[in-house]
Design an enzyme around this catalytic site. Structure first.
Site, mmCIF file in Angstrom:
data_model
loop_
_atom_site.group_PDB
_atom_site.id
_atom_site.type_symbol
_atom_site.label_atom_id
_atom_site.label_comp_id
_atom_site.label_asym_id
_atom_site.label_seq_id
_atom_site.Cartn_x
_atom_site.Cartn_y
_atom_site.Cartn_z
ATOM 1 N N SER A 184 0.851 -1.478 0.045
ATOM 2 C CA SER A 184 -0.046 0.020 0.064
ATOM 3 C C SER A 184 0.991 1.238 -0.016
ATOM 4 O O SER A 184 1.896 1.330 0.602
ATOM 5 C CB SER A 184 -1.088 -0.169 1.159
ATOM 6 O OG SER A 184 -1.539 1.350 1.590
ATOM 7 N N TYR A 196 -2.351 -0.370 10.151
ATOM 8 C CA TYR A 196 -2.386 -0.948 8.603
ATOM 9 C C TYR A 196 -1.106 -0.593 7.991
ATOM 10 O O TYR A 196 -0.625 -1.679 7.218
ATOM 11 C CB TYR A 196 -3.677 -0.110 8.216
ATOM 12 C CG TYR A 196 -3.859 -0.603 6.716
ATOM 13 C CD1 TYR A 196 -3.972 -1.862 6.142
ATOM 14 C CD2 TYR A 196 -3.372 0.393 5.543
ATOM 15 C CE1 TYR A 196 -4.256 -1.970 4.734
ATOM 16 C CE2 TYR A 196 -3.572 0.168 4.319
ATOM 17 C CZ TYR A 196 -3.983 -1.215 3.908
ATOM 18 O OH TYR A 196 -4.212 -1.374 2.498
#
Length: 336
Positions: free
Chosen positions: A128, A153
């Site tokens: 990501s 995350y």
């Protein structure tokens, strides 16, 4: 004909990739736990377009189910694995951190072990843009250090890259990590800004605009993401003879390991993004201007030079075109 495992096959990217691979002639085993992080009916609607195709089979399973994962890998003998399953979302990681450990750390370990023990030729996995964390040098490059994540995350995705490198080094497992930059388009995730804004504007409700609209994102259209993933799957990484431990390059290795950004290489300010949604809807938004949220970064901007050099592709769908396509789909799907 390759046999490909696509995890997260009911998800936004996984569903679209599965469709593309089936069209190319690959046999796809789609894995998904069909959790309720967002509307399960949207996931089921995606799967309806895949089910019944003779080259697709769905397995309902979570990555963290170790024994079931061992059996799946041993029985299927995949050629390529694309791991897109993960607990997603920056803000949710502030509320339920354990979900990120279970899926993104424990689950990814099971993926790596399955690949290692079953002669998988190439593991491609979703990272990501959030791994860039506190970095401010733009555009973000895979050759920059990314040791300062600002959400769990992001930390879990950085951990995936490190774990993959270890397996590439120890077991010569070819691995490629893909740092996706704010993916949007038809069939997208309901927790993402485009979906939330479109729904609220159509329902005459105000939208929450964080960082007072000064946020910048390198929004990347789903078709561009799928093209990039598809090309990377066919480009198995080789060890770099130029890698040097005295000045280690984070983006390459002396193991069969690579990292790529997949982004539009064109950051868009949030207010411009909202204007494009208003234009596509023919309706103005009422805005709640709010400060930056914990875990969010002010801007993202992808350097895609490595992707262009190695697979000959650069995302290029204009934001207005992508948003128009999404709004058309949204109106049809929800009959708005």
């Amino acid at each position: 004909m390759r046999k490909v495992l696509v995890t997260g096959a009911a998800g936004f990217i996984g569903f679209n990739l599965s469709k593309r691979l089936i069209e190319k002639g690959d046999h796809v085993v789609g894995l998904d736990n069909l959790n309720d992080y967002y509307d399960i009916n949207l996931k089921l609607s995606r799967l309806k377009q895949l089910e019944g195709k003779d080259k697709f089979r769905l397995v309902k399973m979570g990555l963290e189910e170790k024994d079931a994962m061992v059996t799946l890998f041993a029985e299927e003998k995949f050629d390529v694995v694309v791991n897109l399953a993960a607990q997603a979302g920056v803000r949710y990681s502030l509320i339920n951190p354990q979900a990120y450990i279970d899926s993104n750390i424990v689950g990814f370990t099971n993926i790596l072990e399955g690949c290692r023990h079953n002669d998988v030729k190439h593991l491609v996995y979703a990272s990501s843009s959030s791994v860039y964390g506190s970095n401010t040098k733009m555009p973000f490059s895979v050759h920059h250090n990314v040791d300062h994540p600002v959400s769990l995350y992001a930390a879990s995705k950085k951990a995936n890259e490190l774990m993959a490198h270890t397996y590439s080094h120890l077991y010569r497992l070819p691995t490629t990590g893909l740092r996706f930059f704010t993916v949007y388009g038809p069939w997208g995730r309901p927790d993402m800004a485009l979906f939330l804004f479109t729904k609220a504007i159509l329902e005459d409700k105000p939208i929450d605009v964080f960082n007072y609209g000064k946020m910048q994102r390198d929004f990347t259209y789903i078709d561009d993401i799928i093209e990039g993933v598809s090309r990377v799957m066919d480009n198995t990484p080789e060890p770099s003879s130029e890698w040097n431990g005295d000045s280690p390059d984070p983006g390459t290795s002396n193991a069969p390991y690579k990292i790529y950004n997949i982004g539009n290489n064109n950051p868009v300010e949030l207010m411009q993004f909202i204007e494009a949604i208003e234009s596509a809807l023919g309706k103005k938004a009422e805005k709640n201007l709010l400060p930056l949220q914990p875990g969010d970064v002010p801007a993202t901007y992808a350097d895609v030079d490595d992707l262009m050099r190695d697979v000959g592709f650069k995302p290029s769908t204009p934001i207005a075109e992508g948003i128009e396509n999404f709004v058309k789909w949204y109106r049809e799907y929800y009959q708005k």
